[in-house]
Design a protein around this motif. Structure first.
Motif, PDB file in Angstrom:
ATOM      1  N   THR A 164       0.851  -1.190   0.000  1.00 51.00           N
ATOM      2  CA  THR A 164       0.000   0.000   0.000  1.00 51.00           C
ATOM      3  C   THR A 164       0.887   1.241   0.000  1.00 51.00           C
ATOM      4  OG1 THR A 164      -1.731  -1.141   1.252  1.00 51.00           O
ATOM      5  CG2 THR A 164      -1.782   1.277   1.236  1.00 51.00           C
ATOM      6  N   ALA A 174       6.159   2.372   0.568  1.00 44.32           N
ATOM      7  CA  ALA A 174       4.955   1.549   0.614  1.00 44.32           C
ATOM      8  C   ALA A 174       5.067   0.545   1.755  1.00 44.32           C
ATOM      9  CB  ALA A 174       4.744   0.814  -0.711  1.00 44.32           C
ATOM     10  N   THR A 176       3.582  -3.255   3.096  1.00 45.24           N
ATOM     11  CA  THR A 176       2.835  -4.498   2.895  1.00 45.24           C
ATOM     12  C   THR A 176       2.186  -4.855   4.225  1.00 45.24           C
ATOM     13  OG1 THR A 176       4.421  -5.218   1.214  1.00 45.24           O
ATOM     14  CG2 THR A 176       2.963  -6.894   2.157  1.00 45.24           C
ATOM     15  N   ARG A 177       0.871  -4.657   4.301  1.00 43.85           N
ATOM     16  CA  ARG A 177       0.140  -4.877   5.542  1.00 43.85           C
ATOM     17  C   ARG A 177      -0.573  -6.227   5.474  1.00 43.85           C
ATOM     18  NH1 ARG A 177      -1.006   0.900   4.717  1.00 43.85           N
ATOM     19  NH2 ARG A 177       0.085   2.078   6.362  1.00 43.85           N
ATOM     20  N   ASP A 180      -5.337  -5.984   8.373  1.00 39.53           N
ATOM     21  CA  ASP A 180      -6.058  -4.726   8.190  1.00 39.53           C
ATOM     22  C   ASP A 180      -5.821  -3.833   9.408  1.00 39.53           C
ATOM     23  OD1 ASP A 180      -7.889  -2.651   7.954  1.00 39.53           O
ATOM     24  OD2 ASP A 180      -9.533  -3.955   7.281  1.00 39.53           O
TER      25      ASP A 180
END
Length: 269
Positions: A164, A174, A176-177, A180
């Motif tokens: 993201t 960015a 990376t999750r 949530d």
């Protein structure tokens, strides 16, 4: 994609011991060169396995988590990996393959796999491949909250979760999750942060979350409290709450690190 892991071994006798390892009141840096055979531990209830224990809860420092790098020989593993039934586990695979079983369901772990094991779930991990299996393991005692169910175990991969982009940075930063951020069942996040060459954190983050940062790829100049430190693959940074931090990615490849932080709970008074 390749992911860094402790090199093991031992430098030869021509190497001078001066280095960049440092332990301060607000942060520590354990460079990859310090992660050698003589600092590994064997673990109860594990077979043919050794671990680099990179972080442990310490009063007055970082208190919420432990972080290991675990190397399992072929045929090795454990049917009782976690001694604390209140602990949750996050595993990230750097090399090799293994079979993870959670509550009787089998998962094939390969390079880049990410597993979250919920507190109280029974799990096992065995290297049924032909080479070494190497993974990062974060342990944290789960902090329950009234009216919120505990999270469920899951397995995914760095390949399957798109990063993201952070706001206002033209895509050079960015995250990376794998969870949530709005899911209050989780009291910690373990993400992968990626900076393209030249990307940066453009301010000194200063916050209550503790961090473990293991550099998976690339290089950067990293601000820790008042010090700029050059870091690269395999270097580990350990930050207590409120340690100012920022970074500038250097080199010509992306700078990526595995990041732990505690979130989503009231502060105990």
């Amino acid at each position: 994609m390749t992911y860094a892991f402790p090199p093991g071994g031992l430098p030869d006798q021509t190497v001078h011991p001066d280095g960049t390892a440092v332990f301060t009141d607000s942060y520590a840096v354990l460079p990859a060169v310090t992660q050698r055979d003589i600092v590994t531990s064997l673990l109860p209830d594990w077979k043919d396995t050794r671990a680099w224990i990179l972080a442990r809860p310490m009063s007055g420092f970082a208190e919420t988590f432990a972080q290991y790098a675990v190397e399992i020989a072929p045929g090795g593993g454990s049917d009782a990996p976690e001694p604390n039934q209140g602990a949750q586990a996050i595993l990230f695979v750097a090399e090799g393959s293994a079979t993870l079983t959670i509550e009787g369901k089998e998962y094939a772990l390969t390079v880049g796999s990410y597993a979250y094991v919920a507190p109280g779930d029974f799990w096992t991990l065995w290297n049924d491949g032909e080479g070494l299996f190497k993974c990062h393991w974060i342990r944290k005692v789960y902090e329950s909250a009234k009216g919120i169910a505990r999270p469920q175990s899951f397995v995914t991969s760095d390949r399957d979760v798109p990063p993201t982009p952070m706001p206002d940075c033209d895509g050079v930063w960015a995250t990376t999750r794998f969870v949530d951020p709005s899911d209050l069942r989780h009291d910690c996040h373990v993400n992968i942060v990626t900076f393209q060459p030249g990307g940066r954190i453009p301010f000194a983050e200063t916050h209550v979350m503790e961090h473990g940062l293991y550099v998976l790829q690339g290089t950067a100049d990293y601000l820790l409290n008042t010090d700029w430190v050059g870091v690269g693959p395999g270097d580990f940074m350990w930050l207590r709450a409120f340690c100012p931090q920022a970074c500038i990615a250097t080199g010509d490849t992306p700078f990526r690190y595995l990041l732990y932080k505690d979130v989503n709970r009231h502060v105990a008074l």
